[in-house]
Scaffold this active site. Structure first.
Site, mmCIF file in Angstrom:
data_model
loop_
_atom_site.group_PDB
_atom_site.id
_atom_site.type_symbol
_atom_site.label_atom_id
_atom_site.label_comp_id
_atom_site.label_asym_id
_atom_site.label_seq_id
_atom_site.Cartn_x
_atom_site.Cartn_y
_atom_site.Cartn_z
ATOM 1 N N LYS A 85 4.519 4.570 -4.564
ATOM 2 C CA LYS A 85 4.074 5.293 -3.349
ATOM 3 C C LYS A 85 5.220 6.089 -2.759
ATOM 4 O O LYS A 85 5.601 5.929 -1.593
ATOM 5 C CB LYS A 85 3.525 4.343 -2.285
ATOM 6 C CG LYS A 85 2.240 3.657 -2.630
ATOM 7 C CD LYS A 85 1.048 4.401 -2.085
ATOM 8 C CE LYS A 85 -0.240 3.876 -2.686
ATOM 9 N NZ LYS A 85 -0.239 2.521 -3.201
ATOM 10 N N ASP A 100 9.414 11.013 -0.115
ATOM 11 C CA ASP A 100 10.813 11.274 0.251
ATOM 12 C C ASP A 100 11.182 12.704 -0.162
ATOM 13 O O ASP A 100 10.319 13.461 -0.637
ATOM 14 C CB ASP A 100 11.709 10.237 -0.462
ATOM 15 C CG ASP A 100 12.903 9.827 0.399
ATOM 16 O OD1 ASP A 100 13.534 10.729 0.999
ATOM 17 O OD2 ASP A 100 13.204 8.626 0.475
ATOM 18 N N GLY A 129 -9.767 0.041 -4.097
ATOM 19 C CA GLY A 129 -10.588 -0.493 -2.993
ATOM 20 C C GLY A 129 -11.760 -1.301 -3.518
ATOM 21 O O GLY A 129 -12.508 -1.908 -2.739
ATOM 22 N N VAL A 130 -11.899 -1.344 -4.841
ATOM 23 C CA VAL A 130 -12.999 -2.097 -5.453
ATOM 24 C C VAL A 130 -12.618 -3.572 -5.535
ATOM 25 O O VAL A 130 -11.505 -3.912 -5.926
ATOM 26 C CB VAL A 130 -13.295 -1.553 -6.880
ATOM 27 C CG1 VAL A 130 -14.322 -2.428 -7.592
ATOM 28 C CG2 VAL A 130 -13.758 -0.105 -6.809
ATOM 29 N N GLY A 132 -13.602 -4.645 -0.750
ATOM 30 C CA GLY A 132 -15.014 -4.557 -0.390
ATOM 31 C C GLY A 132 -15.879 -3.556 -1.122
ATOM 32 O O GLY A 132 -17.091 -3.683 -1.103
ATOM 33 N N GLY A 149 -18.403 0.760 -9.599
ATOM 34 C CA GLY A 149 -19.320 1.797 -10.068
ATOM 35 C C GLY A 149 -19.613 2.893 -9.065
ATOM 36 O O GLY A 149 -19.870 4.024 -9.453
ATOM 37 N N GLY A 152 -7.243 -4.660 -8.450
ATOM 38 C CA GLY A 152 -6.124 -5.598 -8.509
ATOM 39 C C GLY A 152 -6.583 -7.038 -8.423
ATOM 40 O O GLY A 152 -6.951 -7.652 -9.427
HETATM 41 P P1 BMP Z 1 -6.677 -4.775 -4.742
HETATM 42 O O1 BMP Z 1 -7.780 -4.444 -5.739
HETATM 43 O O2 BMP Z 1 -6.030 -6.089 -5.009
HETATM 44 O O3 BMP Z 1 -7.069 -4.540 -3.322
HETATM 45 O O4 BMP Z 1 -5.481 -3.746 -5.080
HETATM 46 C C1 BMP Z 1 -5.615 -2.375 -4.836
HETATM 47 C C2 BMP Z 1 -4.461 -1.626 -5.461
HETATM 48 O O5 BMP Z 1 -4.620 -0.245 -5.208
HETATM 49 C C3 BMP Z 1 -3.091 -1.994 -4.918
HETATM 50 O O6 BMP Z 1 -2.172 -1.851 -5.986
HETATM 51 C C4 BMP Z 1 -2.818 -0.944 -3.860
HETATM 52 O O7 BMP Z 1 -1.452 -0.629 -3.729
HETATM 53 C C5 BMP Z 1 -3.533 0.262 -4.441
HETATM 54 N N1 BMP Z 1 -4.040 1.202 -3.428
HETATM 55 C C6 BMP Z 1 -4.956 0.819 -2.467
HETATM 56 O O8 BMP Z 1 -5.371 -0.340 -2.400
HETATM 57 N N2 BMP Z 1 -5.400 1.760 -1.576
HETATM 58 C C7 BMP Z 1 -4.977 3.040 -1.589
HETATM 59 O O9 BMP Z 1 -5.443 3.823 -0.797
HETATM 60 C C8 BMP Z 1 -4.052 3.440 -2.556
HETATM 61 C C9 BMP Z 1 -3.595 2.498 -3.476
HETATM 62 O O10 BMP Z 1 -2.742 2.859 -4.409
#
Ligand code: BMP
Length: 222
Positions: free
Chosen positions: A60, A63, A168-169, A173, A177, A190
């Protein structure tokens, strides 16, 4: 399979190798690199290298160009794609990172909006400016939230040929798909995989759910 697994804590290289055999890529995050170290990050990249999937490093970055180049340099040759924030703009920053990555045959992925609710405070309000930065810097891919499919739709309408990667999957929440249906090319998952007692089985069931939604088997909206 349009699924990318996110490793935000160090995992065994063997698990990375087995998972990458059934998904389209892995994304290694900053907390995993801080905890596992540079050698771990390189080892996981080598383990996943047998699968021909994407290997994305997610620091992320946000800079000046010089510092972002220093940050990615130890990973060149190990990772195919690098994620940076878009709000820092092009000149002196993302423009320099983009030329550096181009020179090394690596891809740039820019965050256009984020999956958490607070992303509405700035990122979503600034989406028109953000899209101008994306247009100018011309990254290979864009990160857009699976939790807000309408944002994916706006980015897809403006950038027909860029890859859209949607986190976000699962833990946050959004259901598998629906980001794909809104125009994303990949969903990033993740904890729903890495935190499962059987990560491979979890990945397979997410893939099945994606396929069902994309095929139109599930009508209700995400
Ligand atoms: P998780 O499925 O455990 O919530 O993980 C989501 C992954 O996606 C994490 O690696 C997080 O850094 C990344 N991520 C996110 O969740 N939201 C964003 O808007 C951008 C991301 O890179």
């Amino acid at each position: 399979v349009p699924l990318i697994v996110a490793f935000d804590e160090p995992v065994e290289a063997e698990l990375a190798a087995r998972l990458c055999g059934i998904v389209d890529g892995i994304k290694v995050g900053l907390p995993a690199v801080i905890r596992g170290g540079l050698e771990w990050a390189r080892e996981v990249s080598r383990a996943a290298g047998s699968c021909e999937g994407l290997r994305i490093l997610d620091l992320k970055l946000a800079d000046i160009g010089h510092v972002m180049r220093l940050s990615v340099e130890p990973f060149i040759g190990y990772y195919d794609g690098f994620i940076a924030h878009s709000f820092v703009g092009g000149e002196g920053s993302l423009d320099e990172l983009k030329s550096y990555l181009d020179h090394h045959g690596a891809r740039l992925v820019l965050v256009a909006s984020m999956s958490h609710p607070g992303s509405r405070d700035v990122y979503d309000r600034a989406l028109d400016f953000i899209m101008e930065v994306i247009e100018r810097v011309d990254p290979w891919g864009i990160v857009a939230p699976a939790t807000r499919p309408s944002i994916i739709g706006r980015l897809r309408a403006r950038f027909a040929s860029k890859k859209i990667l949607s986190p976000g999957v699962g833990a946050q929440g959004a259901r598998p798909g629906y980001a794909l249906r809104a125009g994303a090319d990949y969903e990033i998952v993740g904890r729903a995989i890495t935190g499962a007692s059987d990560p491979l089985a979890a990945a397979k069931s997410i893939i099945e759910a994606q396929e069902e939604v994309v095929r139109g088997g599930v009508e209700e909206d995400g």
